[in-house]
Enzyme design. Sequence first.
Site, PDB file in Angstrom:
ATOM      1  N   THR A 256       2.407  74.224  -6.230  1.00 20.42           N
ATOM      2  CA  THR A 256       2.505  74.361  -4.770  1.00 20.42           C
ATOM      3  C   THR A 256       2.824  73.006  -4.146  1.00 20.42           C
ATOM      4  OG1 THR A 256       0.913  76.160  -4.795  1.00 20.42           O
ATOM      5  CG2 THR A 256       1.157  74.978  -2.707  1.00 20.42           C
TER       6      THR A 256
ATOM      7  N   GLU B 235      -4.475  76.159  -8.586  1.00 25.08           N
ATOM      8  CA  GLU B 235      -3.751  75.211  -9.445  1.00 25.08           C
ATOM      9  C   GLU B 235      -4.576  74.913 -10.690  1.00 25.08           C
ATOM     10  OE1 GLU B 235      -3.154  72.119  -6.543  1.00 25.08           O
ATOM     11  OE2 GLU B 235      -1.293  72.994  -5.835  1.00 25.08           O
TER      12      GLU B 235
HETATM   13  C1  5RP Z   1      -1.031  71.352  -3.312  1.00 28.63           C
HETATM   14  C2  5RP Z   1      -0.917  70.181  -4.193  1.00 28.63           C
HETATM   15  C3  5RP Z   1       0.411  69.489  -4.250  1.00 28.63           C
HETATM   16  O1  5RP Z   1       0.832  69.449  -5.570  1.00 28.63           O
HETATM   17  C4  5RP Z   1       0.267  68.097  -3.715  1.00 28.63           C
HETATM   18  O2  5RP Z   1      -0.298  68.164  -2.415  1.00 28.63           O
HETATM   19  C5  5RP Z   1       1.596  67.365  -3.667  1.00 28.63           C
HETATM   20  O3  5RP Z   1       2.424  67.939  -2.708  1.00 28.63           O
HETATM   21  P1  5RP Z   1       3.884  67.410  -2.424  1.00 28.63           P
HETATM   22  O4  5RP Z   1       4.711  67.737  -3.602  1.00 28.63           O
HETATM   23  O5  5RP Z   1       4.301  68.178  -1.168  1.00 28.63           O
HETATM   24  O6  5RP Z   1       3.799  65.942  -2.156  1.00 28.63           O
HETATM   25  O7  5RP Z   1      -1.818  69.767  -4.875  1.00 28.63           O
HETATM   26  O8  5RP Z   1      -2.358  71.825  -3.241  1.00 28.63           O
END
Ligand code: 5RP
Length: 226
Positions: free
Chosen positions: A32, A107
């Site tokens: 995500t 996750e």
């Molecule tokens: C979501 C997550 C994402 O992997 C993390 O926030 C990184 O996000 P992005 O790729 O938008 O920087 O842990 O819960």
Amino acid sequence: MDQNQLKQAVAQAAVDYTLERIEADSIVGIGTGSTANCFIDLIAEHKHKFLATVASSEGSAERLRSHGIQVFELNAVSEVTIYIDGADEANDQLQLIKGGGAALTREKIVTAVANEFVCIADESKWVDHLGTFPLPVEVIPMARSHVARELVKLGGDPVWRENVVTDNGNLILDVHHFYPMGSACELEEKINQITGVVTNGLFAVKPADILFLATQQGIVTHKAKS
Ligand code: 5RP
């Protein structure tokens, strides 16, 4: 390259790696966030090369379906060949802080099932010590204040991420002041023992298996030390 171009580059590296690992009956786990979204958009043209996906959030599942990619319930599969996801912070032991997008619990569940966890990130996520990014903790709603008090006892400064409800119907506390973190494994376990905590965003007990980091010099591959 700007940050978005770095995310695209690392997502492409992960697509190339995934294509080497999967077979026609493989299930691909999808994370995500914006980096995972780049991966979804790039893997879409290869959707005929694997059976289906499982997703760590409703948002990712929707994006996958919009590309005509099948999304299975995790309970319906016995094996996930590979899981690809981003991170908010990563260190050289491939320990991570995740949950900026509030999807940390799903996750963590998908990483528990997957044969291999591939983390993809741009260089801004690379840190010497975890903890500058506030640590997300998913809590059962009625336990929010209790958990917050317990987190203060551990030295943290929890802030309720108001107006956010996770896909599991729970709340998020973002915990500041855990920097510099001593043992990430110990802290992960301690927080998870607080009654009312679903899980926290430290991925230290079970870190990533491989990290692709997009830098201005190219993609750097970090592998878990065995
Ligand atoms: C979501 C997550 C994402 O992997 C993390 O926030 C990184 O996000 P992005 O790729 O938008 O920087 O842990 O819960």
